[in-house]
Motif scaffolding. Structure first.
Motif, PDB file in Angstrom:
ATOM      1  N   VAL B 300       0.859  -1.273  -0.013  1.00 57.45           N
ATOM      2  CA  VAL B 300       0.164  -0.005   0.198  1.00 57.45           C
ATOM      3  C   VAL B 300       1.108   1.373   0.007  1.00 57.45           C
ATOM      4  N   ALA B 301       0.243   2.306  -0.686  1.00 54.66           N
ATOM      5  CA  ALA B 301       0.998   3.719  -0.609  1.00 54.66           C
ATOM      6  C   ALA B 301       1.548   4.090   0.787  1.00 54.66           C
ATOM      7  N   ALA B 302       0.693   4.038   1.883  1.00 51.73           N
ATOM      8  CA  ALA B 302       1.111   4.848   2.995  1.00 51.73           C
ATOM      9  C   ALA B 302       0.579   3.910   4.227  1.00 51.73           C
ATOM     10  N   PRO B 303       1.372   4.260   5.546  1.00 53.41           N
ATOM     11  CA  PRO B 303       0.600   3.400   6.654  1.00 53.41           C
ATOM     12  C   PRO B 303      -0.699   3.766   6.849  1.00 53.41           C
ATOM     13  N   ALA B 304      -1.596   2.990   7.022  1.00 56.07           N
ATOM     14  CA  ALA B 304      -2.964   3.063   7.742  1.00 56.07           C
ATOM     15  C   ALA B 304      -3.340   2.030   8.664  1.00 56.07           C
ATOM     16  N   ALA B 305      -4.852   1.849   8.608  1.00 56.23           N
ATOM     17  CA  ALA B 305      -5.065   0.917   9.673  1.00 56.23           C
ATOM     18  C   ALA B 305      -4.865  -0.357   9.314  1.00 56.23           C
ATOM     19  N   GLN B 306      -4.372  -1.444   9.944  1.00 56.34           N
ATOM     20  CA  GLN B 306      -4.132  -2.800   9.511  1.00 56.34           C
ATOM     21  C   GLN B 306      -3.112  -2.965   8.323  1.00 56.34           C
ATOM     22  N   THR B 307      -2.027  -2.155   8.767  1.00 56.95           N
ATOM     23  CA  THR B 307      -0.952  -2.316   7.851  1.00 56.95           C
ATOM     24  C   THR B 307       0.346  -2.470   8.730  1.00 56.95           C
ATOM     25  N   LEU B 308       1.364  -2.688   7.940  1.00 57.44           N
ATOM     26  CA  LEU B 308       2.938  -2.938   8.636  1.00 57.44           C
ATOM     27  C   LEU B 308       3.628  -2.053   7.669  1.00 57.44           C
ATOM     28  N   THR B 309       4.514  -1.448   8.345  1.00 60.80           N
ATOM     29  CA  THR B 309       5.368  -0.607   7.970  1.00 60.80           C
ATOM     30  C   THR B 309       6.952  -0.823   8.519  1.00 60.80           C
ATOM     31  N   ARG B 310       7.842  -1.089   7.366  1.00 60.13           N
ATOM     32  CA  ARG B 310       9.176  -1.313   7.907  1.00 60.13           C
ATOM     33  C   ARG B 310      10.160  -1.215   6.886  1.00 60.13           C
ATOM     34  N   PRO B 311      11.460  -1.204   7.268  1.00 65.70           N
ATOM     35  CA  PRO B 311      12.528  -0.687   6.019  1.00 65.70           C
ATOM     36  C   PRO B 311      12.791  -1.933   5.143  1.00 65.70           C
ATOM     37  N   VAL B 312      12.898  -1.368   4.324  1.00 60.21           N
ATOM     38  CA  VAL B 312      13.218  -2.704   3.044  1.00 60.21           C
ATOM     39  C   VAL B 312      14.760  -3.009   3.276  1.00 60.21           C
ATOM     40  N   THR B 313      15.025  -4.286   3.577  1.00 58.88           N
ATOM     41  CA  THR B 313      16.712  -4.755   3.584  1.00 58.88           C
ATOM     42  C   THR B 313      17.134  -5.328   2.393  1.00 58.88           C
ATOM     43  N   ALA B 314      16.284  -6.193   1.610  1.00 64.37           N
ATOM     44  CA  ALA B 314      16.623  -6.448   0.494  1.00 64.37           C
ATOM     45  C   ALA B 314      15.579  -7.165  -0.639  1.00 64.37           C
ATOM     46  N   VAL B 315      15.590  -7.149  -1.931  1.00 64.60           N
ATOM     47  CA  VAL B 315      14.372  -7.399  -2.591  1.00 64.60           C
ATOM     48  C   VAL B 315      14.936  -8.401  -3.697  1.00 64.60           C
ATOM     49  N   GLU B 316      14.561  -9.706  -3.931  1.00 63.29           N
ATOM     50  CA  GLU B 316      14.890 -10.677  -4.464  1.00 63.29           C
ATOM     51  C   GLU B 316      13.575 -10.839  -5.696  1.00 63.29           C
ATOM     52  N   HIS B 317      14.120 -10.793  -6.934  1.00 63.90           N
ATOM     53  CA  HIS B 317      13.210 -10.570  -8.130  1.00 63.90           C
ATOM     54  C   HIS B 317      12.996 -11.994  -8.886  1.00 63.90           C
ATOM     55  N   PHE B 318      12.076 -12.582  -9.302  1.00 69.85           N
ATOM     56  CA  PHE B 318      11.865 -13.472  -9.699  1.00 69.85           C
ATOM     57  C   PHE B 318      11.075 -13.516 -11.192  1.00 69.85           C
ATOM     58  N   GLY B 319      10.858 -12.305 -11.746  1.00 66.69           N
ATOM     59  CA  GLY B 319      10.145 -11.950 -12.835  1.00 66.69           C
ATOM     60  C   GLY B 319       8.597 -11.792 -12.407  1.00 66.69           C
ATOM     61  N   GLU B 320       7.901 -12.859 -12.440  1.00 62.15           N
ATOM     62  CA  GLU B 320       6.592 -12.786 -12.015  1.00 62.15           C
ATOM     63  C   GLU B 320       6.389 -12.362 -10.704  1.00 62.15           C
ATOM     64  N   TYR B 321       7.238 -12.553  -9.783  1.00 61.86           N
ATOM     65  CA  TYR B 321       6.994 -11.756  -8.497  1.00 61.86           C
ATOM     66  C   TYR B 321       8.246 -11.542  -7.896  1.00 61.86           C
ATOM     67  N   SER B 322       8.092 -10.853  -6.715  1.00 59.12           N
ATOM     68  CA  SER B 322       9.378 -10.421  -5.914  1.00 59.12           C
ATOM     69  C   SER B 322       9.041 -10.940  -4.340  1.00 59.12           C
ATOM     70  N   PHE B 323      10.427 -11.212  -3.695  1.00 58.74           N
ATOM     71  CA  PHE B 323      10.332 -11.281  -2.294  1.00 58.74           C
ATOM     72  C   PHE B 323      10.892  -9.916  -1.639  1.00 58.74           C
ATOM     73  N   VAL B 324      10.022  -9.173  -1.062  1.00 58.38           N
ATOM     74  CA  VAL B 324      10.684  -8.050  -0.400  1.00 58.38           C
ATOM     75  C   VAL B 324      11.129  -8.477   1.154  1.00 58.38           C
ATOM     76  N   TYR B 325      12.374  -8.183   1.525  1.00 62.78           N
ATOM     77  CA  TYR B 325      12.902  -8.594   2.886  1.00 62.78           C
ATOM     78  C   TYR B 325      12.621  -7.427   3.883  1.00 62.78           C
ATOM     79  N   LEU B 326      11.972  -7.479   4.950  1.00 61.43           N
ATOM     80  CA  LEU B 326      11.670  -6.012   5.482  1.00 61.43           C
ATOM     81  C   LEU B 326      12.390  -6.609   6.954  1.00 61.43           C
ATOM     82  N   ASP B 327      12.855  -5.364   7.552  1.00 64.51           N
ATOM     83  CA  ASP B 327      13.407  -5.680   8.767  1.00 64.51           C
ATOM     84  C   ASP B 327      12.444  -5.612  10.002  1.00 64.51           C
ATOM     85  N   SER B 328      12.112  -6.868  10.595  1.00 63.95           N
ATOM     86  CA  SER B 328      11.013  -7.012  11.392  1.00 63.95           C
ATOM     87  C   SER B 328      11.413  -6.679  12.981  1.00 63.95           C
ATOM     88  N   GLY B 329      12.673  -6.414  13.130  1.00 63.91           N
ATOM     89  CA  GLY B 329      13.106  -6.175  14.503  1.00 63.91           C
ATOM     90  C   GLY B 329      13.568  -7.398  14.982  1.00 63.91           C
TER      91      GLY B 329
END
Lengths: 308, 375, 279
Positions: B300-329
């Motif tokens: 989603v574009a911005a934090p809102a209710a029922q969202t999680l906002t975290r820094p992105v540490t890495a992104v893995e691209h597979f073409g059709e989809y990607s894995f976004v790695y987030l710092d969960s603390g």
């Protein structure tokens, strides 16, 4: 695929099948255990029993003499000299055979195409019976007509010619030479297998690190053969302690007991002097010596179990 | 009647090394049941107990109406396919398949008919005269299956049958096993695997097994159910984490209060989310774990209710989809599976919606809290 | 590359030199033996030992073969064949039990049997001699079979147990599911699959027993009952100083194994190394 099954639903449940399974080990082991009990275990025990008798083996005049025979054995210099000869045979077998066998293994390892045919020819003596070799070498060593002395003569070393088997100084050594001649190829093949199991990548890596062939051999391949050495030593020593045939055929233990081994001494007591009781004591004593030395040896080479 | 029933089954190796604890299980007539679990969970042991190869257990195993605990393997009307195929190396393919029938003194013509039928089904007719040595891995596996088919068993047992095959062949053979199941609807099948994709693809019913401490604490069975039941309604953290790839994100938090829509939870990162479960038994301030699968997180574009906002540490691209790695603390990153390239890069801060119906909540013991609505 | 030219040069010389040297050491006694068999007794005394025989004369062989040599040969073949068959079957059965069955004392019993490998057979000689007389088997070739089989069992059981441990246990389980009991599993699966191990055991023991001397010497006494190694012994007594004739006997007794060796060198080498090399 409805109800047609290979076995009826009720059949084979429990009872008979399971008890047969329980009995199976006994059935499979029975022939082996029976034979070993009759021809190995019983004779072993019986030999110790006979060692307490004074008996010529013929009549019923066997006399129980308790530990008399064992006391005699303890102070019987002939037996201990024979045991000492066994130890000499063991030591020289190892000292002479191992280095030559390793050298030959390395030679064949590098001999390329010729190695197969050489290995096959080297191995020939191992197919010969000790009686055949004994008789052959008796003539080979013959003082007058033997080719060995003739050969020495021919190359100008005639002064070295000896009555090899008739001289107390040389008889044992002459037989040891034949033993080594026969068994070196055996250990050679053992070491060849050891060398073959040396991973090629390691010598390639070592070459890239700048090691010479000699360094690779001394620092890597030889240590790699350690386990094979242990096996070879155990085999060779145990073989030497039980040795009989070749000595019996070539020298009969002589001259003057100079090449007597425990086994030939035992044989002479039983079948020449007809002292079944004392002969059995010698046999039992030999058994104890062999088991003692073998168990010490095994302790020093734990790999025996896995390699032999 | 070829249902299989295990009641109160326990087994230990040696005196005090339990491998199977408290298994009660019913496998229905014609059902394809998969024993799934990590290595060491005893799934193969359990299968071998059904086969009769593993004795010395307590409890009772029935095949159909018959208690088989003292029945020889050959008399249980089961057939087994082994991981390493276990074809007799000294017999031709034909003889391998015929061996069991010959042992049972089946008529020669009948043997011939059954072997030919099985060979036709498995398309191995040209191989019947070959020796196992001369076959590829896939062909060997077919012969192993053929050997099972000719016995016309009531139960097929598969012990990791695809593990020795390469990835492409594995997918192919998987579909063949599914076909086999359709062709023999009366036979029950038990299939052991550690591969959750195989389990999801094949099973009517998955039996997920605990290993180690979990087994000692909760018994061997973690959860039994249809594949999607286990996926959507995992009973505990172990089940939730075992199924799905990448695995479910677990975020530590505290329980605030129960609301009409569900339990309100505060996460370490500061957000508050509602999970549609009954948290009535929880004490406010109690530790809980929120679970949400990577594929359910939506950018989603911005934090809102029922969202999680975290820094992105890495992104893995597979073409059709990607894995976004987030710092969960926590040491384990949080992962979001998003379509295309994901539109973010390392260093960004990104927000993801965690749809309420896709959130799971586990109490301090790792047990899932009951959802308010059924699926 | 890193090898110095000197090492490589020495290697290039040393390998063939040492290889041929040992070839000479190995073959010279055999050459002497075969060469002498073609000489007459007179010739063996008068001419140099290394002189070639005057003619390729088979008279010594003819002489030996006209005697009871074939009886010795027949006895040897009979004793060895029967013994080896028994050894293979009996040790394979025991090995299967040790390798694959769970029963009490499995390991202890196996250890005990394997320990039999180091027992000097000479301790059994007198009791077996007395026992054989008692059983009325003395001076019969059949007297040899019992001791031969028994003394060969420890190493054979050891080799075959190691071998059968390598056979995947799934094959046994598959056979059980196919309806085999322990006996069918052994005869239909394990025995046929142990082929290489069985042939090793057969070759090793076959050669050992073919050459066996001491039991044969003690348990038999007449020409009609004795085996080949005793042929040499008996002829030696008979010919006394006819060296060419005696060596003809030695050559003839060694011939069967040499012929066998010509057909399967690799197998025989492997078989003779049995127990010291794996497999």
């Amino acid at each position: 695929m409805t109800d047609i099954s290979t076995r009826s639903a009720g059949g084979g449940a429990g009872g008979a099948g399971l008890s047969l399974r329980k009995l199976a080990p006994a059935i499979f082991l029975a022939p082996a255990i029976l034979l070993l009990a009759v021809y190995l275990l019983y004779p072993l025990v019986e030999s110790f029993r006979l060692s307490l008798l004074d008996w010529n083996g013929l009549g019923a005049d066997a006399r129980f003499v308790g530990l008399d025979n064992w006391k005699k054995l303890a102070t019987d210099t002939l037996f201990w000299e024979a045991a000492w000869n066994n130890i000499l045979l063991a030591v020289f077998s190892v000292v002479i055979q191992m280095p030559i066998a390793v050298v030959l293994a390395v030679v064949l390892d590098n001999a390329g195409k010729g190695s197969r045919i050489l290995k096959i020819l080297y191995f020939l003596p191992l197919l010969m019976s000790s009686v055949a070799l004994g008789v052959l070498f008796k003539y080979f060593y013959d003082v007058n007509f033997g080719p060995l002395n003739a050969l020495l003569d021919y190359v100008g070393l005639g002064f070295l010619a000896q009555d090899w088997l008739g001289d107390t100084r040389f008889a044992l050594g002459a037989v040891i030479a034949v033993v080594c001649w026969q068994y070196i190829p055996f250990y050679m093949v053992l070491f060849m297998a050891g060398l073959a199991s040396f991973p090629a990548e390691i010598s390639e890596a070592a070459k890239l690190d700048g090691a010479s062939e000699a360094t690779i051999f001394w620092k890597m391949k030889l240590p790699h053969l350690k386990g094979t050495f242990r096996t070879a030593v155990v085999l060779s020593v145990i073989g030497a302690l039980r040795y009989f045939d070749l000595i019996y055929v070539m020298t009969g233990g002589g001259p003057e007991g100079s090449s007597e081994l425990m086994a030939t001494y035992m044989y002479r007591n039983v079948f020449s002097s007809f002292q079944l009781g004392y002969g059995s004591t010698v046999a039992s004593g030999m058994f104890i010596v062999v088991i003692l030395i073998a168990s010490v040896l095994m302790r020093f080479s734990k790999r025996y179990e896995t390699e032999v | 009647m070829t249902s299989i029933t295990l009641s109160g089954v326990n087994k230990s190796f040696g005196a005090n090394f339990p491998v199977i604890r408290g298994v009660d299980l019913q496998i229905e007539d014609g059902e394809f049941c998969v024993f799934l679990g990590p290595s060491g969970c005893g799934k193969s042991t359990l299968l071998r107990m059904v086969a009769g190869l593993e004795m010395g257990y307590t409890g009772e195993i029935r095949i159909g109406d018959r208690v088989v605990d003292k029945v020889e393997p050959a008399d249980r009307q089961v057939a087994m396919v082994f991981q390493n195929y276990a074809l007799y190396p000294h017999m031709s393919v034909y003889d391998n398949m015929a061996f069991g029938l010959r042992q049972a003194k089946t008529a020669k013509a009948e043997i011939e008919r059954r072997v030919q039928d099985a060979a036709r089904i498995l398309q191995i007719e040209p191989l019947l005269d070959r020796m196992p040595k001369a076959l590829s891995g896939g062909q060997r596996q077919r012969v192993a299956i053929g050997r099972a088919i000719v016995r016309q068993p009531k139960v097929f047992l598969f012990d990791e049958p695809l593990s020795n095959l390469d990835a492409a062949l594995r997918v192919h053979m998987r579909s063949e096993i599914a076909t086999l199941h359709r062709n023999f609807p009366a036979a029950s099948m038990i299939y052991v695997t550690h591969d959750q994709t195989e389990a999801m693809a094949l099973a009517d019913k998955i039996v997920l097994l605990h290993a180690g401490k979990d087994m000692l604490k909760h018994g061997s069975i973690a959860q039994v159910g249809k594949p999607l039941d286990l996926y959507h309604r995992p009973r505990n953290l172990f089940v939730a984490g075992f199924l799905g790839s990448p695995t479910m994100n677990f975020l530590p938090g505290t329980f605030i209060a129960q609301e009409a829509a569900g339990a309100r939870v505060a996460l370490k990162g500061g957000e508050e989310l509602v999970v549609p479960v009954n948290g009535g038994a929880l004490a406010p301030g109690g530790a809980v774990t929120l679970g949400v699968r990577p594929e359910h997180l939506a950018p989603v574009a911005a934090p809102a209710a029922q969202t999680l906002t975290r820094p992105v540490t890495a992104v893995e691209h597979f073409g059709e989809y990607s894995f976004v790695y987030l710092d969960s603390g926590t040491p384990t990153p949080m992962i979001a599976k998003v379509a295309g390239d994901g539109g973010v890069k390392a260093g960004d801060t990104a927000s993801f919606a965690a749809p309420i119906e896709c959130c799971h909540l586990f109490d301090g013991d790792g047990i899932a809290l009951n959802h308010l609505t059924s699926l | 590359m890193a090898t110095s030219p000197i090492t490589r040069a020495t290697g290039r010389v040393a390998v063939p030199v040492l290889g041929l040297f040992w070839l000479a050491v190995t073959t010279v006694p055999f050459l002497f033996m075969v060469m002498t068999t073609f000489k007459t007794q007179q010739e063996s005394y008068s001419s140099s030992v290394w002189a070639l025989p005057e003619a390729l004369d088979f008279v010594n062989y003819a002489d030996v073969l006209s005697g009871p040599f074939l009886t010795y040969l027949k006895n040897s073949v009979m004793v060895v064949v029967i013994s080896v068959i028994l050894i293979v079957v009996i040790s394979a059965m025991a090995a299967y039990a040790f390798a694959r069955m769970r029963f009490r004392f499995n390991e202890a019993l196996f250890g005990l049997i394997v320990a039999g490998m180091i027992v000097p057979i000479h301790i059994t000689l007198v009791p077996i001699y007395l026992m054989t007389r008692h059983m009325g088997l003395y001076d019969s070739p059949f007297a040899l079979i019992g001791p031969y089989v028994a003394t060969s069992l420890p190493i054979s059981v050891f080799i075959l147990t190691e071998f059968m441990r390598q056979i995947p246990k799934e094959l046994e389980e598959a056979a059980r599911l196919d309806g085999c009991g322990p006996f069918a599993i052994f005869f239909k699966v394990f025995f046929p699959l142990s082929g290489p191990g069985l042939s090793t055991v057969a070759i090793y023991n076959g050669i050992m027993l073919w050459n066996e001397f001491i039991f044969a010497y003690v348990l038999t006494s007449s020409t009609s009952t004795r085996t080949l190694p005793l042929a040499i012994w008996d002829y030696q007594g008979q010919y006394t100083s006819n060296i060419p004739a005696i060596l003809a006997v030695v050559t003839l007794t060694s011939l069967p194994l040499v012929v066998a060796y010509a057909f399967g060198q690799e197998k025989i080498v492997k078989g003779m190394m049995a127990g010291s090399l794996k497999g």
